[in-house]
Design a protein around this motif. Structure first.
Motif, short mmCIF file in Angstrom:
data_model
loop_
_atom_site.label_atom_id
_atom_site.label_comp_id
_atom_site.label_asym_id
_atom_site.label_seq_id
_atom_site.Cartn_x
_atom_site.Cartn_y
_atom_site.Cartn_z
N VAL A 118 0.65 -1.09 0.01
CA VAL A 118 -0.20 0.11 0.14
C VAL A 118 0.73 1.07 -0.05
CG1 VAL A 118 -1.56 1.36 1.49
CG2 VAL A 118 -1.78 -1.09 1.32
N SER A 119 0.72 2.14 -0.90
CA SER A 119 1.44 3.41 -0.95
C SER A 119 0.45 4.64 -0.88
CB SER A 119 2.04 3.55 -2.30
OG SER A 119 2.87 2.57 -2.31
N ILE A 120 0.81 5.46 0.14
CA ILE A 120 0.18 6.67 0.34
C ILE A 120 1.31 7.91 0.06
CG2 ILE A 120 -1.57 5.47 1.90
CD1 ILE A 120 -0.34 7.17 4.03
N GLU A 121 0.74 8.99 -0.12
CA GLU A 121 1.57 10.30 -0.08
C GLU A 121 0.50 11.37 0.80
OE1 GLU A 121 3.33 13.23 -3.28
OE2 GLU A 121 3.37 10.97 -3.69
N ARG A 122 1.06 11.96 1.59
CA ARG A 122 0.90 13.19 2.48
C ARG A 122 1.53 14.18 2.46
NH1 ARG A 122 -2.73 9.82 1.81
NH2 ARG A 122 -3.75 8.58 3.17
N ALA A 123 1.15 15.44 2.50
CA ALA A 123 1.64 16.75 2.80
C ALA A 123 1.24 17.56 3.84
CB ALA A 123 1.49 17.27 1.45
N LYS A 124 1.81 18.41 4.00
CA LYS A 124 1.33 19.45 5.30
C LYS A 124 0.54 20.26 4.52
CE LYS A 124 5.41 19.30 8.31
NZ LYS A 124 6.75 20.07 8.44
N PRO A 125 -0.47 20.69 5.30
CA PRO A 125 -1.59 21.90 4.75
C PRO A 125 -1.07 23.12 4.09
CG PRO A 125 -2.02 21.39 6.86
CD PRO A 125 -0.70 20.59 6.75
#
Length: 125
Positions: A118-125
């Motif tokens: 499973v791959s996810i990408e998240r960023a700071k707002p």
């Protein structure tokens, strides 16, 4: 934090950690290895100019932080574990965005396969 004009990456791949995650009781009881690949998006210009580890992210410390999460409190789904890792890494000031891939090569599938991830990408707002 990552600048909009930079695309610098620091990657850590193949971090193997034993954990007790899974939907089935046997997975939680017996545990298995999970493999983590990370890409952290960090503006590396300050570190390049200073040649000082304090101006970047310390990948040894990152590895330990992630290992503690994977070896820690069990979850049912890889998605939940990947989210825990991403949320934790985004608390680090210099990381603006992160990509987390979690591999479960010994997933309980009754067919021949190489890997589940499973791959996810998240960023700071």
């Amino acid at each position: 934090m990552t600048s909009a004009t930079t695309h610098d990456e620091i990657a850590l791949t193949g971090l193997t950690v034993f954990g007790n995650h899974g939907v089935y009781d046997s997975e939680r009881r017996e545990g298995q290895n999970f493999i983590v690949d990370l890409t952290m998006y960090v503006d590396t210009r300050a570190a390049a100019a200073s040649d000082d580890v304090r101006d970047t992210v310390h990948y040894g410390e990152i590895a330990q932080r992630v290992a503690d999460i994977v070896a820690g409190e069990p979850v049912n789904l890889l998605e939940a574990l990947a989210e825990r890792i991403a949320v934790s890494l985004l608390t680090i000031e210099r990381i603006g965005r992160v990509r987390v891939t979690l591999h479960k090569p010994n997933a309980p599938i009754a067919l021949s396969f190489d890997d589940v991830s499973v791959s996810i990408e998240r960023a700071k707002p």
